[in-house]
Design a protein around this motif. Structure first.
Motif, PDB file in Angstrom:
ATOM      1  N   SER A  66       9.891  -6.711 -18.140  1.00 45.12           N
ATOM      2  CA  SER A  66       9.083  -6.500 -16.774  1.00 45.12           C
ATOM      3  C   SER A  66       8.895  -8.257 -16.181  1.00 45.12           C
ATOM      4  O   SER A  66       9.124  -8.154 -15.219  1.00 45.12           O
ATOM      5  CB  SER A  66       7.808  -6.012 -17.021  1.00 45.12           C
ATOM      6  OG  SER A  66       7.859  -4.721 -17.375  1.00 45.12           O
ATOM      7  N   ALA A  69      12.102  -9.374 -14.969  1.00 45.45           N
ATOM      8  CA  ALA A  69      12.180  -9.020 -13.534  1.00 45.45           C
ATOM      9  C   ALA A  69      11.461  -9.628 -12.373  1.00 45.45           C
ATOM     10  O   ALA A  69      11.981  -9.891 -11.330  1.00 45.45           O
ATOM     11  CB  ALA A  69      11.942  -7.410 -13.358  1.00 45.45           C
ATOM     12  N   VAL A  70      10.228  -9.682 -12.716  1.00 48.07           N
ATOM     13  CA  VAL A  70       9.341 -10.748 -11.751  1.00 48.07           C
ATOM     14  C   VAL A  70       9.760 -11.986 -11.558  1.00 48.07           C
ATOM     15  O   VAL A  70       9.974 -12.441 -10.360  1.00 48.07           O
ATOM     16  CB  VAL A  70       7.834 -10.734 -12.327  1.00 48.07           C
ATOM     17  CG1 VAL A  70       7.264 -11.793 -11.453  1.00 48.07           C
ATOM     18  CG2 VAL A  70       7.414  -9.205 -12.118  1.00 48.07           C
ATOM     19  N   MET A  72      12.862 -13.104 -11.891  1.00 52.73           N
ATOM     20  CA  MET A  72      14.134 -13.083 -11.136  1.00 52.73           C
ATOM     21  C   MET A  72      13.829 -12.827  -9.626  1.00 52.73           C
ATOM     22  O   MET A  72      14.342 -13.295  -8.588  1.00 52.73           O
ATOM     23  CB  MET A  72      15.240 -12.146 -11.666  1.00 52.73           C
ATOM     24  CG  MET A  72      15.855 -12.306 -13.006  1.00 52.73           C
ATOM     25  SD  MET A  72      16.769 -11.096 -13.968  1.00 52.73           S
ATOM     26  CE  MET A  72      17.084 -10.051 -12.758  1.00 52.73           C
ATOM     27  N   THR A  73      12.911 -11.822  -9.393  1.00 53.96           N
ATOM     28  CA  THR A  73      12.600 -11.613  -8.027  1.00 53.96           C
ATOM     29  C   THR A  73      11.989 -12.792  -7.447  1.00 53.96           C
ATOM     30  O   THR A  73      12.519 -13.118  -6.186  1.00 53.96           O
ATOM     31  CB  THR A  73      11.576 -10.421  -7.949  1.00 53.96           C
ATOM     32  OG1 THR A  73      11.982  -9.229  -8.688  1.00 53.96           O
ATOM     33  CG2 THR A  73      11.269  -9.969  -6.286  1.00 53.96           C
ATOM     34  N   LEU A  74      11.022 -13.618  -7.932  1.00 57.68           N
ATOM     35  CA  LEU A  74      10.560 -14.954  -7.040  1.00 57.68           C
ATOM     36  C   LEU A  74      11.677 -15.757  -6.927  1.00 57.68           C
ATOM     37  O   LEU A  74      11.635 -16.551  -6.131  1.00 57.68           O
ATOM     38  CB  LEU A  74       9.494 -15.407  -8.326  1.00 57.68           C
ATOM     39  CG  LEU A  74       7.964 -14.496  -8.428  1.00 57.68           C
ATOM     40  CD1 LEU A  74       7.318 -14.994  -9.525  1.00 57.68           C
ATOM     41  CD2 LEU A  74       7.574 -14.379  -6.966  1.00 57.68           C
ATOM     42  N   ILE A  76      14.816 -15.033  -6.461  1.00 56.32           N
ATOM     43  CA  ILE A  76      15.833 -14.601  -5.181  1.00 56.32           C
ATOM     44  C   ILE A  76      15.087 -14.859  -3.861  1.00 56.32           C
ATOM     45  O   ILE A  76      15.515 -15.076  -2.932  1.00 56.32           O
ATOM     46  CB  ILE A  76      16.238 -13.071  -5.487  1.00 56.32           C
ATOM     47  CG1 ILE A  76      17.102 -12.929  -6.858  1.00 56.32           C
ATOM     48  CG2 ILE A  76      16.842 -12.437  -4.371  1.00 56.32           C
ATOM     49  CD1 ILE A  76      17.628 -11.876  -6.984  1.00 56.32           C
ATOM     50  N   VAL A  77      13.895 -14.586  -4.049  1.00 51.39           N
ATOM     51  CA  VAL A  77      12.967 -14.576  -2.619  1.00 51.39           C
ATOM     52  C   VAL A  77      12.772 -15.998  -2.395  1.00 51.39           C
ATOM     53  O   VAL A  77      12.633 -16.275  -0.912  1.00 51.39           O
ATOM     54  CB  VAL A  77      11.832 -13.747  -2.862  1.00 51.39           C
ATOM     55  CG1 VAL A  77      10.654 -14.008  -1.723  1.00 51.39           C
ATOM     56  CG2 VAL A  77      11.753 -12.309  -3.183  1.00 51.39           C
ATOM     57  N   SER A  78      12.511 -16.776  -3.162  1.00 53.89           N
ATOM     58  CA  SER A  78      12.149 -18.183  -2.651  1.00 53.89           C
ATOM     59  C   SER A  78      13.226 -19.196  -2.451  1.00 53.89           C
ATOM     60  O   SER A  78      13.446 -20.211  -1.811  1.00 53.89           O
ATOM     61  CB  SER A  78      11.426 -18.928  -3.863  1.00 53.89           C
ATOM     62  OG  SER A  78      11.944 -19.229  -5.031  1.00 53.89           O
TER      63      SER A  78
END
Length: 79
Positions: A66, A69-70, A72-74, A76-78
């Motif tokens: 988890s 995943a958080v 990696m999401t940060l 990708i978004v930034s």
């Protein structure tokens, strides 16, 4: 169903239990001759695997996945 003392920690354990819930030591009278997943895993690891240790292992793996995943999401978004 009788309660017997665990040979390792002397806690009272059901004679039908696979392992002592306190220390994880297998109870010899329970399922002699059966190859259960806990007995096989304990034999491979060279130690006894209690239910609490197994739950902690699974929850730790879920937590690590988890967090990854958080992160990696940060990224990708930034980016």
């Amino acid at each position: 169903m009788a309660l017997i003392p665990c040979p390792t920690c002397t806690q009272r354990v059901s004679e039908q239990a696979l392992a002592c819930p306190s220390c994880g030591h297998p109870i010899a009278a329970a399922g002699e001759g059966k190859q259960t997943a806990i007995r096989v895993l304990g034999g491979v690891a060279g130690t006894y695997v209690s239910a609490n240790a197994l739950v902690q292992l699974v929850l730790g793996a879920v937590f690590c996945i988890s967090v990854a995943a958080v992160i990696m999401t940060l990224i990708i978004v930034s980016g």
